[in-house]
Motif scaffolding. Structure first.
Motif, mmCIF file in Angstrom:
data_model
loop_
_atom_site.group_PDB
_atom_site.id
_atom_site.type_symbol
_atom_site.label_atom_id
_atom_site.label_comp_id
_atom_site.label_asym_id
_atom_site.label_seq_id
_atom_site.Cartn_x
_atom_site.Cartn_y
_atom_site.Cartn_z
ATOM 1 N N ILE A 104 24.337 49.856 11.949
ATOM 2 C CA ILE A 104 22.958 49.369 12.061
ATOM 3 C C ILE A 104 22.149 49.763 10.829
ATOM 4 O O ILE A 104 21.401 48.948 10.268
ATOM 5 N N SER A 108 20.657 47.182 8.140
ATOM 6 C CA SER A 108 19.202 47.163 7.973
ATOM 7 C C SER A 108 18.832 47.269 6.500
ATOM 8 O O SER A 108 17.932 46.574 6.016
ATOM 9 N N PHE A 111 19.512 44.075 4.860
ATOM 10 C CA PHE A 111 18.529 43.071 5.272
ATOM 11 C C PHE A 111 17.278 43.168 4.405
ATOM 12 O O PHE A 111 16.715 42.159 3.993
ATOM 13 N N GLU A 117 20.492 39.642 1.980
ATOM 14 C CA GLU A 117 20.100 39.237 3.329
ATOM 15 C C GLU A 117 20.871 38.013 3.832
ATOM 16 O O GLU A 117 21.398 38.007 4.941
ATOM 17 N N PRO A 143 20.053 46.035 18.516
ATOM 18 C CA PRO A 143 19.731 46.136 17.083
ATOM 19 C C PRO A 143 20.762 45.461 16.185
ATOM 20 O O PRO A 143 20.418 44.894 15.152
ATOM 21 N N ILE A 147 19.598 42.087 13.798
ATOM 22 C CA ILE A 147 19.682 41.991 12.337
ATOM 23 C C ILE A 147 20.461 40.748 11.931
ATOM 24 O O ILE A 147 20.076 40.023 11.002
ATOM 25 N N THR A 221 9.891 42.752 10.422
ATOM 26 C CA THR A 221 9.882 44.160 10.003
ATOM 27 C C THR A 221 9.926 45.091 11.209
ATOM 28 O O THR A 221 10.669 46.078 11.223
ATOM 29 N N VAL A 224 13.498 45.157 12.803
ATOM 30 C CA VAL A 224 14.481 45.921 12.045
ATOM 31 C C VAL A 224 14.174 47.418 12.094
ATOM 32 O O VAL A 224 15.071 48.244 12.260
ATOM 33 N N GLY A 227 15.217 48.909 15.287
ATOM 34 C CA GLY A 227 16.666 49.097 15.264
ATOM 35 C C GLY A 227 17.056 50.343 14.495
ATOM 36 O O GLY A 227 17.963 51.087 14.898
ATOM 37 N N LEU A 228 16.355 50.606 13.397
ATOM 38 C CA LEU A 228 16.624 51.807 12.613
ATOM 39 C C LEU A 228 16.315 53.077 13.405
ATOM 40 O O LEU A 228 17.053 54.064 13.337
#
Length: 236
Positions: A104, A108, A111, A117, A143, A147, A221, A224, A227-228
């Protein structure tokens, strides 16, 4: 079921509603449920309300999805779930979650590096296999798939619709695997999961209201970064 469990599930339902709209709020309620019930039962409890809500969101956004993306991703995801079901007893969930977290984080970073991307769309087998496996074992696939879907540069509505249709198909397949292989769908998990269903719809409603005031760039944003946060939480 005591009062604490009822309140817990009602609160988790709101988080699930936001999660279904692409916001990875599972970082809040998933660890709590798993810490109380264990990974196997925790996943079973979350599954039924997620499936019902996926059907609902799929209906809401039935005109906003990309069929080609769904068909491209499903076969690899099924392979990932099958692999996970075979090696579930041999794979340490601790190690597996670390691997998913690293994937992930790397995805990210790529991305946000606009140069790479678009290339993420060519890695459907990576996202599909690892996403399917993480969905089966730990319900942390959001997540990863977020992405991948965002790399197609869809608008908010198409992103949510494609995501909902995809997860509906995957969860229907997973239902049979959970019943006959993982065996974590039973009266105990169902009785707790159904309590969350009413507030899931509330979560979806609130998320829809929020998304109307967020522009596309901010939306991408947020998705993502959430997800981070999930990935960092999994690493720690």
């Amino acid at each position: 079921m005591d009062t604490f469990e009822i309140l817990l599930m009602l609160t988790a339902g709101i988080g699930m509603g936001f999660s279904l709209m692409g916001m990875s709020t599972a970082i809040v309620f998933s660890p709590i449920l798993i810490s109380i019930y264990g990974s196997k039962l925790g996943n079973g409890i979350m599954f039924i309300p997620f499936l019902i809500a996926d059907l609902y969101v799929s209906y809401l956004y039935r005109k906003n999805y990309d069929k080609k993306i769904v068909l491209k991703l499903i076969p690899f995801s099924v392979v990932g779930m099958i692999i996970a079901s075979i090696f579930a007893t041999y794979i340490s969930e601790y190690i597996f979650r670390k691997i998913i977290a690293i994937i992930i984080i790397l995805a990210s970073i790529l991305f946000f590096l606009k140069k790479y991307e678009d290339k993420l769309t060519k890695l459907s087998w990576v996202f599909g296999i690892f996403g399917g496996a993480s969905s089966y074992l730990a319900n942390v696939s959001g997540p990863i798939f977020n992405i991948y879907l965002l790399s197609y540069k869809q608008n908010k509505e198409d992103f949510i619709g494609t995501r909902a249709i995809f997860f509906t198909v995957i969860n229907i397949i997973k239902l049979f695997m959970y019943i006959f292989i993982f065996k974590n769908i039973n009266s105990f998990t169902i009785s707790r999961g159904v309590v969350a269903i009413p507030t899931i719809f509330l979560g979806v409603f609130l998320a829809k209201k929020l998304l109307k005031i967020i522009n596309q760039k901010t939306f991408n944003t947020i998705i993502v970064f959430l997800g981070l946060i999930v990935a960092i939480k999994m690493l720690l």
